[in-house]
Design a protein around this motif. Structure first.
Motif, mmCIF file in Angstrom:
data_model
loop_
_atom_site.group_PDB
_atom_site.id
_atom_site.type_symbol
_atom_site.label_atom_id
_atom_site.label_comp_id
_atom_site.label_asym_id
_atom_site.label_seq_id
_atom_site.Cartn_x
_atom_site.Cartn_y
_atom_site.Cartn_z
ATOM 1 N N GLU A 618 4.477 41.502 0.436
ATOM 2 C CA GLU A 618 4.995 42.749 -0.132
ATOM 3 C C GLU A 618 4.916 43.845 0.925
ATOM 4 O O GLU A 618 3.953 43.907 1.686
ATOM 5 C CB GLU A 618 4.169 43.171 -1.350
ATOM 6 C CG GLU A 618 4.265 42.244 -2.541
ATOM 7 C CD GLU A 618 3.424 42.773 -3.699
ATOM 8 O OE1 GLU A 618 3.448 44.003 -3.932
ATOM 9 O OE2 GLU A 618 2.735 41.967 -4.347
ATOM 10 N N ILE A 619 5.928 44.704 0.945
ATOM 11 C CA ILE A 619 5.935 45.809 1.900
ATOM 12 C C ILE A 619 6.093 47.117 1.144
ATOM 13 O O ILE A 619 7.011 47.277 0.344
ATOM 14 C CB ILE A 619 7.076 45.651 2.925
ATOM 15 C CG1 ILE A 619 6.958 44.312 3.652
ATOM 16 C CG2 ILE A 619 7.061 46.800 3.928
ATOM 17 C CD1 ILE A 619 8.135 44.005 4.545
ATOM 18 N N GLU A 620 5.165 48.037 1.383
ATOM 19 C CA GLU A 620 5.217 49.345 0.747
ATOM 20 C C GLU A 620 5.028 50.423 1.806
ATOM 21 O O GLU A 620 4.578 50.142 2.918
ATOM 22 C CB GLU A 620 4.107 49.489 -0.312
ATOM 23 C CG GLU A 620 4.215 48.513 -1.472
ATOM 24 C CD GLU A 620 3.058 48.707 -2.458
ATOM 25 O OE1 GLU A 620 2.217 49.608 -2.211
ATOM 26 O OE2 GLU A 620 2.996 47.964 -3.441
ATOM 27 N N SER A 621 5.330 51.632 1.435
ATOM 28 C CA SER A 621 5.019 52.789 2.276
ATOM 29 C C SER A 621 3.936 53.607 1.602
ATOM 30 O O SER A 621 3.794 53.591 0.374
ATOM 31 C CB SER A 621 6.268 53.653 2.483
ATOM 32 O OG SER A 621 7.224 52.961 3.266
ATOM 33 N N SER A 622 3.159 54.294 2.402
ATOM 34 C CA SER A 622 2.088 55.133 1.872
ATOM 35 C C SER A 622 2.642 56.159 0.887
ATOM 36 O O SER A 622 3.747 56.686 1.064
ATOM 37 C CB SER A 622 1.377 55.846 3.018
ATOM 38 O OG SER A 622 0.488 56.818 2.529
ATOM 39 N N LYS A 623 1.871 56.429 -0.145
ATOM 40 C CA LYS A 623 2.262 57.425 -1.144
ATOM 41 C C LYS A 623 1.814 58.827 -0.746
ATOM 42 O O LYS A 623 2.057 59.795 -1.464
ATOM 43 C CB LYS A 623 1.634 57.078 -2.507
ATOM 44 C CG LYS A 623 1.974 55.689 -3.028
ATOM 45 C CD LYS A 623 3.444 55.535 -3.352
ATOM 46 C CE LYS A 623 3.739 54.258 -4.118
ATOM 47 N NZ LYS A 623 3.476 53.043 -3.336
ATOM 48 N N ILE A 624 1.139 58.941 0.393
ATOM 49 C CA ILE A 624 0.586 60.231 0.817
ATOM 50 C C ILE A 624 1.634 61.017 1.592
ATOM 51 O O ILE A 624 2.156 60.533 2.598
ATOM 52 C CB ILE A 624 -0.663 60.018 1.695
ATOM 53 C CG1 ILE A 624 -1.762 59.308 0.883
ATOM 54 C CG2 ILE A 624 -1.168 61.340 2.258
ATOM 55 C CD1 ILE A 624 -2.960 58.911 1.717
ATOM 56 N N PRO A 625 1.963 62.230 1.127
ATOM 57 C CA PRO A 625 2.908 63.065 1.892
ATOM 58 C C PRO A 625 2.229 63.562 3.163
ATOM 59 O O PRO A 625 1.079 63.991 3.137
ATOM 60 C CB PRO A 625 3.223 64.213 0.931
ATOM 61 C CG PRO A 625 2.045 64.280 0.020
ATOM 62 C CD PRO A 625 1.502 62.890 -0.110
ATOM 63 N N TYR A 626 2.926 63.484 4.273
ATOM 64 C CA TYR A 626 2.290 63.844 5.547
ATOM 65 C C TYR A 626 3.374 64.306 6.517
ATOM 66 O O TYR A 626 4.403 63.670 6.649
ATOM 67 C CB TYR A 626 1.572 62.618 6.120
ATOM 68 C CG TYR A 626 0.585 62.935 7.219
ATOM 69 C CD1 TYR A 626 1.007 63.040 8.542
ATOM 70 C CD2 TYR A 626 -0.757 63.118 6.934
ATOM 71 C CE1 TYR A 626 0.120 63.339 9.551
ATOM 72 C CE2 TYR A 626 -1.664 63.403 7.937
ATOM 73 C CZ TYR A 626 -1.215 63.503 9.256
ATOM 74 O OH TYR A 626 -2.104 63.801 10.271
#
Length: 627
Positions: A618-626
């Motif tokens: 599975e590939i996801e991106s961080s949910k943290i805005p930066y």
């Protein structure tokens, strides 16, 4: 080139040994094929004449012979030995059983080898001889027969009617072993077979417990403790004193921890069933050390996690740079072999553990000493360690972690496949521990269970100082090394760190390494003229007939040592420095998810590569805005 005729009567067993030893891998394979074909073409009378030499060669080189040739030899021996039972001594029968056992590793379908276990087969004839009181020497074969039964029952292809039939046979053998007082020789085979078919009967327990209460340092203590856990409700009341003795006297941290967990399960309380308020300090320095030793082992037990507990905790992973994803997902370029430069075949990587003294944290291993008030006067100037660890966390998307461990948030978080992790942690030589965080600044007492134990250790240390027991103080500081890698300062508590570790100094691991190191080629070839108890010890049924458990580490052939160093990778750096690693070779490294860091801007470019490396990931991106 002239083809040797191996069956002229001029080759002794030692000459055969020297000859086959001298051949390289390719030549050995072709010469063994000639050797076997020549034997199979002999008349039955000559096959009988040379059976002892064939048994000898096949026992020592069974893996090199191959499945088809091994079966042909076994079928032939099955026939000629059956017709000449009294012509062969117990050692030659032992050789036959060993070859049969090893052959079962090469094939998985019962139909392929059923002829070797039919009614009237030589295997069952040996069993009859063992159970016959008039055949004294054959009694030594009972444990070897049990090892064959173990491998037979591990095969899923065994038909149900044969399973029932063989069950009656091994039950008769088990009764014989206990009646004959042969449990000591059959220890390992008994415990292994019990895992498969639960052959334990309560009348066995007294003999088993008597052996281990008198031999708490004996081989296969781990298997005994597994046995107690497996039959816990039935045996623990009668076995708890044995388990306590093992916990107190065994030298291995791994085994003592295993015993302590059984004691905790039985007592639902620990440390002599005394509460913290009842902790009583001794006024004798040696007794204080004994108290400290016990507390240290209970701390280890509290912070050690079993494979079965992983699901309850959650998911585990680690942060890394994008550039190092290759090392984790596809290619392991550390393998220290003579690979052909043109060989571009990719290899699955293995889990890497780093030497404890080469971690980034400058306080690594020091925190517990500072917490207890122990200064550098109790240490050698330079401390070494044969503990290797890999750090994990349950925090999968944390900005402080991204900044610290993932290239300033431009890296990735790799989540381990849980089944992979469970299989690794279940291995006996590998431990999984939870890091405990200590507040060095606060005067408030740590009220956790581990904190209470640490308070008791501090009292012991202060008492030893009062007694001016210099030697015992040094010993106390040395004992703390067993748990020093379990603690970090509270500033890092946000990391929620766990560790996979292996300690190459542990006596249980050293015993396996030393047994392997002592298996020189001269010892593998057994002298047939020395058919006495001394040689029988060399071919102990537990060590020789069953595969010895590996410690789970990759062996590096270029590091040509006879000790634990053959498992350690030396990775050169600059200015004469080296990184020290070991690699867990049990299973290829496996991840279930990748989370790309909050500052990764080219996810569309990276994702196809990750899918190529592992289509199921599975590939996801961080949910943290930066920004």
């Amino acid at each position: 080139m002239e083809v040797l005729n191996y069956f002229t009567g001029k080759f002794s067993e030692s000459e055969l040994k020297n000859h086959f030893d001298s051949l390289d891998e390719n030549k050995l394979k072709s010469e063994l094929e000639i050797f076997i074909n020549q034997y199979l073409e002999l008349s039955e009378e000559e096959q009988l004449k040379y059976a002892d030499k064939v048994l000898y060669v096949c026992m020592n080189l069974i893996e090199k012979i191959g499945k088809i040739a091994a079966k042909n030899i076994l079928v032939t021996l099955n026939k000629i030995l059956l017709n000449n039972v009294q012509s062969f001594n117990w050692f030659e029968n032992f050789e036959y059983l060993y070859i049969l056992y090893r052959y079962l590793f090469l094939t998985k379908e019962y139909e392929e080898y059923s002829i070797l276990f039919e009614d009237g087969s030589y295997f069952l004839r040996i069993l009859e001889l063992v159970l016959d009181d008039g055949f004294e020497e054959a009694k030594s074969l009972a444990p070897s027969i049990l090892t064959v039964f173990y491998q037979l029952f591990e095969q899923n292809s065994l038909p149900e009617e044969r399973r029932i039939y063989f069950k009656r046979k091994y039950e008769s053998l088990i009764r014989f072993i206990f009646e004959y007082n042969g449990f000591e020789d059959a220890i390992y085979a008994y415990f292994r077979l019990d895992e498969l078919v639960s052959l334990f009967q309560f009348e066995h327990l007294k003999i088993i417990n008597n052996y281990y209460i008198n031999n708490p340092q004996s081989d296969y203590v781990e298997e005994y403790l597994d046995f107690v856990l497996r039959h816990f409700d039935d045996v623990i009341k009668n076995s708890i004193d044995v388990v306590r003795k093992i916990a107190e006297e065994n030298d291995s941290d791994i085994i003592r921890n295993q015993a302590i967990k059984l004691i905790e399960k039985y007592n639902h309380d620990i440390l002599n069933e005394k509460s913290d308020s009842e902790f009583i300090l001794s006024f004798d320095a040696n007794q204080l050390l004994e108290q400290a030793d016990k507390i240290i082992y209970y701390i280890r037990s509290k912070l050690t996690v079993d494979a079965t507990e992983l699901k309850e905790i959650g998911s585990f992973g680690h942060y890394t740079k994008i550039d190092t994803l290759t090392n984790h997902l596809i290619k392991a370029d550390w393998k220290n072999d003579n690979k052909n430069e043109n060989d571009s075949k990719e290899k699955s990587p293995f889990l890497r553990l780093t030497n404890l003294k080469q971690l980034n944290d400058p306080m690594e291993g020091r925190v517990i000493y500072d917490y207890l008030g122990i200064d550098n006067t109790f240490f050698k100037q330079y401390q070494t360690s044969n503990v290797f660890i890999s750090s994990l966390t349950t925090v999968s998307d944390s900005l402080p972690m991204w900044k610290e461990y993932a290239d300033s948030s431009q890296g990735a978080f790799l989540e381990y496949d849980l089944s992979y992790l469970e299989d690794i942690v279940a291995h006996k030589s590998i431990e999984f521990v939870k890091v405990h965080y200590l507040d060095l600044m606060s005067e408030n007492k740590d009220e956790t269970e581990v904190g209470k134990f640490l308070h008791n250790l501090k009292q012991i240390f202060e008492k030893l100082q009062e007694l001016e027991a210099e030697k015992e103080l040094i010993d106390f500081a040395e004992k703390l090394k067993k748990i020093s890698y379990l603690f970090k300062v509270k500033d890092y508590e946000y990391e929620m760190e766990y560790r996979i570790l292996i300690n190459l100094d542990d006596t249980a691991i050293q015993n396996i390494i030393n047994r392997d190191a002592n298996d020189s080629s001269n010892e593998k070839y057994l002298k047939k003229e020395e058919i006495g108890l001394e040689v029988f010890d060399k071919v102990n049924h537990n060590d020789f007939s069953l595969k010895k458990e590996e410690i789970g580490l990759e062996i590096f052939d270029k590091v040509n040592y006879k000790d634990f160093r053959k498992y350690i990778v030396l990775s050169p750096k600059d200015k004469g420095r080296y990184d020290l690693f070991v690699y867990i070779n049990l299973l290829p490294l496996k991840y279930s998810k990748v989370i790309l860091g909050p500052k990764v801007t080219d996810a569309d470019y990276i994702a196809p590569y990750l899918k190529l490396a592992n289509p199921d990931i599975e590939i996801e991106s961080s949910k943290i805005p930066y920004r």
